[in-house]
Design an enzyme around this catalytic site. Sequence first.
Site, mmCIF file in Angstrom:
data_model
loop_
_atom_site.group_PDB
_atom_site.id
_atom_site.type_symbol
_atom_site.label_atom_id
_atom_site.label_comp_id
_atom_site.label_asym_id
_atom_site.label_seq_id
_atom_site.Cartn_x
_atom_site.Cartn_y
_atom_site.Cartn_z
ATOM 1 N N HIS A 83 -3.067 -16.609 44.060
ATOM 2 C CA HIS A 83 -3.058 -17.143 45.434
ATOM 3 C C HIS A 83 -1.694 -16.892 46.059
ATOM 4 O O HIS A 83 -1.257 -15.750 46.121
ATOM 5 C CB HIS A 83 -3.434 -18.632 45.375
ATOM 6 C CG HIS A 83 -3.722 -19.295 46.677
ATOM 7 N ND1 HIS A 83 -3.931 -18.630 47.857
ATOM 8 C CD2 HIS A 83 -3.864 -20.619 46.971
ATOM 9 C CE1 HIS A 83 -4.176 -19.507 48.817
ATOM 10 N NE2 HIS A 83 -4.145 -20.713 48.316
ATOM 11 N N HIS A 101 -9.034 -9.335 48.196
ATOM 12 C CA HIS A 101 -9.165 -10.629 48.887
ATOM 13 C C HIS A 101 -10.614 -11.085 48.824
ATOM 14 O O HIS A 101 -11.531 -10.270 48.890
ATOM 15 C CB HIS A 101 -8.732 -10.500 50.358
ATOM 16 C CG HIS A 101 -8.345 -11.800 50.974
ATOM 17 N ND1 HIS A 101 -9.279 -12.673 51.469
ATOM 18 C CD2 HIS A 101 -7.145 -12.387 51.131
ATOM 19 C CE1 HIS A 101 -8.651 -13.730 51.941
ATOM 20 N NE2 HIS A 101 -7.366 -13.602 51.745
ATOM 21 N N ASP A 161 0.165 -10.677 50.870
ATOM 22 C CA ASP A 161 1.283 -10.754 49.901
ATOM 23 C C ASP A 161 1.856 -9.399 49.541
ATOM 24 O O ASP A 161 2.894 -9.329 48.872
ATOM 25 C CB ASP A 161 0.793 -11.457 48.617
ATOM 26 C CG ASP A 161 0.496 -12.920 48.884
ATOM 27 O OD1 ASP A 161 -0.597 -13.391 48.523
ATOM 28 O OD2 ASP A 161 1.352 -13.580 49.495
HETATM 29 C C1 SDX Z 1 -3.869 -15.108 49.066
HETATM 30 O O1 SDX Z 1 -8.270 -17.080 50.158
HETATM 31 C C2 SDX Z 1 -7.285 -16.821 50.980
HETATM 32 O O2 SDX Z 1 -7.441 -16.831 52.181
HETATM 33 C C3 SDX Z 1 -5.939 -16.566 50.279
HETATM 34 C C4 SDX Z 1 -4.794 -16.127 51.165
HETATM 35 C C5 SDX Z 1 -4.374 -17.211 52.146
HETATM 36 O O3 SDX Z 1 -3.809 -16.852 53.195
HETATM 37 O O4 SDX Z 1 -4.532 -18.421 51.772
HETATM 38 O O5 SDX Z 1 -5.175 -14.973 51.874
HETATM 39 C C6 SDX Z 1 -3.554 -15.805 50.337
HETATM 40 O O6 SDX Z 1 -4.062 -15.754 48.074
HETATM 41 C C7 SDX Z 1 -4.028 -13.614 49.075
HETATM 42 C C8 SDX Z 1 -4.465 -13.075 47.697
HETATM 43 C C9 SDX Z 1 -3.220 -12.947 46.829
HETATM 44 N N1 SDX Z 1 -3.609 -12.589 45.430
HETATM 45 C C10 SDX Z 1 -3.376 -11.393 44.924
HETATM 46 O O7 SDX Z 1 -2.917 -10.436 45.541
HETATM 47 C C11 SDX Z 1 -3.714 -11.271 43.434
HETATM 48 C C12 SDX Z 1 -4.476 -9.972 43.194
HETATM 49 N N2 SDX Z 1 -5.793 -10.066 43.828
HETATM 50 C C13 SDX Z 1 -6.885 -10.491 42.977
HETATM 51 O O8 SDX Z 1 -6.608 -11.333 41.923
HETATM 52 C C14 SDX Z 1 -8.161 -10.777 43.766
HETATM 53 O O9 SDX Z 1 -8.326 -9.744 44.642
HETATM 54 C C15 SDX Z 1 -8.263 -12.100 44.525
HETATM 55 C C16 SDX Z 1 -7.978 -13.250 43.638
HETATM 56 C C17 SDX Z 1 -7.354 -12.107 45.695
HETATM 57 C C18 SDX Z 1 -9.706 -12.187 45.009
HETATM 58 O O10 SDX Z 1 -10.478 -12.270 43.892
HETATM 59 P P1 SDX Z 1 -12.099 -12.355 43.969
HETATM 60 O O11 SDX Z 1 -12.556 -12.462 45.365
HETATM 61 O O12 SDX Z 1 -12.547 -13.398 42.998
HETATM 62 O O13 SDX Z 1 -12.548 -10.946 43.512
HETATM 63 P P2 SDX Z 1 -12.807 -10.527 42.024
HETATM 64 O O14 SDX Z 1 -11.684 -10.963 41.150
HETATM 65 O O15 SDX Z 1 -14.198 -10.939 41.657
HETATM 66 O O16 SDX Z 1 -12.728 -8.910 42.135
HETATM 67 C C19 SDX Z 1 -13.851 -8.127 42.447
HETATM 68 C C20 SDX Z 1 -13.591 -6.822 41.710
HETATM 69 C C21 SDX Z 1 -13.359 -7.007 40.208
HETATM 70 O O17 SDX Z 1 -13.721 -5.773 39.588
HETATM 71 P P3 SDX Z 1 -15.148 -5.683 38.759
HETATM 72 O O18 SDX Z 1 -15.197 -6.881 37.845
HETATM 73 O O19 SDX Z 1 -16.203 -5.747 39.861
HETATM 74 O O20 SDX Z 1 -15.101 -4.383 38.051
HETATM 75 O O21 SDX Z 1 -12.364 -6.216 42.196
HETATM 76 C C22 SDX Z 1 -11.419 -6.177 41.141
HETATM 77 C C23 SDX Z 1 -11.881 -7.150 40.082
HETATM 78 O O22 SDX Z 1 -11.400 -6.754 38.798
HETATM 79 N N3 SDX Z 1 -10.132 -6.590 41.708
HETATM 80 C C24 SDX Z 1 -8.973 -6.028 41.426
HETATM 81 C C25 SDX Z 1 -8.029 -6.708 42.207
HETATM 82 N N4 SDX Z 1 -8.640 -7.639 42.927
HETATM 83 C C26 SDX Z 1 -9.953 -7.572 42.613
HETATM 84 N N5 SDX Z 1 -8.632 -5.022 40.586
HETATM 85 C C27 SDX Z 1 -7.327 -4.704 40.531
HETATM 86 N N6 SDX Z 1 -6.360 -5.307 41.258
HETATM 87 C C28 SDX Z 1 -6.678 -6.301 42.112
HETATM 88 N N7 SDX Z 1 -5.720 -6.875 42.805
#
Ligand code: SDX
Length: 436
Positions: free
Chosen positions: A268, A307, A363
């Site tokens: 997050h 996201h 981020d």
């Molecule tokens: C913020 O919710 C908000 O509004 C949050 C925010 C706010 O203003 O409050 O916008 C702020 O938290 C932004 C997000 C910051 N986090 C990161 O940058 C961490 C990296 N991102 C991921 O962990 C992920 O993208 C999330 C947590 C942000 C979202 O996760 P989801 O929606 O649960 O998606 P998921 O994990 O189910 O991913 C779907 C697929 C998966 O692959 P498969 O299992 O389908 O093969 O996409 C892949 C994931 O492995 N994936 C990534 C990835 N993010 C998702 N693969 C590599 N790197 C990534 N960053």
Amino acid sequence: MPEKTLTITDNRTGQTYTVPIEDGTIRAMDLRQIKTGPEDFGLMTYDPAFMNTASCRSSITYIDGDRGILRYRGYPIEVLAERCTFLEVAYLLLFGELPTATELKHWVHDITHHTMLHEATKKFMEGFRYDSHPMGMFVSTVAALSSVYPEARDVHDPKNRMHQIVRLIGKVPSIAALSYRHNVGFPYVYPDNDLSYTENFMNMLWKMVEPKYVANPVLSRALDILFILHADHEQNCGTNAMRSVGSAQTDPYLSTASAASALAGPLHGGANEEVLKMLDEIGSKDHVPAYIKRVKDGQVKLMGFGHRIYKNYDPRAKIIKWSSEQVFQVTGRNPKLDIALELERIALEDDYFVKRKLYPNVDFYSGIMYQAMGFPPEMFTVLFAIARTAGWLAQWQELVTDPEQKIARPRQIYTGYNEREFVPMEKRAAASVPAR
Ligand code: SDX
């Protein structure tokens, strides 16, 4: 026009049910009538991580993830970032309308005159090790303010609520600056009421022995824009925590500390700090392809990418990218930007990311800009929390005044044992927990 209803046939009984569709949703409680018999509890919905569940009605922030749209109270984030100050946007989030010049003047005066911290707060700070993570100090100190203002427990008094809201928005930069000064071992700097919200924050962070701190206007404006971009984002993890804790009628200090705790998580708000660690680990543009391979092999995540809602470019990331160019003209270009730009270039062409609709989020670039401005990575999420406090409080205010809301208490699917006989000590076998 066909009726806005959903007809469900329960194939276990052959019964059909018709439930109303309202605002693109059905009420989960309307499913409880679907039973196999009088003993049956009735159907629930199962939605881990709330992937497809609306928890509230809100008029504060609107996001269209497919089109990369973000609006606060109907105003596009791009316009607010260009035309407003952070306190102007905080007013908009809380009151629903942009302030007139007189309203803004009174609002800025009230916030400015609540930036001082109770002297006891410095004693809280002294209790932390010098190298404590500032996010831990921030969360603890915000929570501790609950003990300084016990009257905040009266969450149903609108005037009292607003008094605490003004205190919190005024004091979070002071707490953040205190945490930073504690980390670097410099004396605390008191607020300067002659300065704007962001100039005063910079004063409390960076004033040394000069009689009066003078903020660089490009940097204070950049900070204002960053705070606007981070101010609210509808029902994200931190806001969900704010609403869940606030639903128990917990005071706004403890609720805000809970929200900040959620924000601290690396998935997050903690991601901005993780992005810098990732860029440091990559080290140079030449190493980007190898890192991307590790991401695609599932070994690491590309921090700052992806996201839950945005399946397009996060509009905030675009604005941060633009704003960072202004900052670099003052601070000098952060070489890590070149690694980030190469990461983005490769990722946006690679099917792994395109298929999963993974784009830079808020981020991805913010940390590079914060670092260029002089913030250490461990302060990045604290900066996020300062801004988001305005959004959390607007959401909390909406929750407390929503007649539909009550204490949050989800159900569960129980997967444990049925009733079983008690096992006296002498009859228990080692490792008696069977593999399930
Ligand atoms: C913020 O919710 C908000 O509004 C949050 C925010 C706010 O203003 O409050 O916008 C702020 O938290 C932004 C997000 C910051 N986090 C990161 O940058 C961490 C990296 N991102 C991921 O962990 C992920 O993208 C999330 C947590 C942000 C979202 O996760 P989801 O929606 O649960 O998606 P998921 O994990 O189910 O991913 C779907 C697929 C998966 O692959 P498969 O299992 O389908 O093969 O996409 C892949 C994931 O492995 N994936 C990534 C990835 N993010 C998702 N693969 C590599 N790197 C990534 N960053």
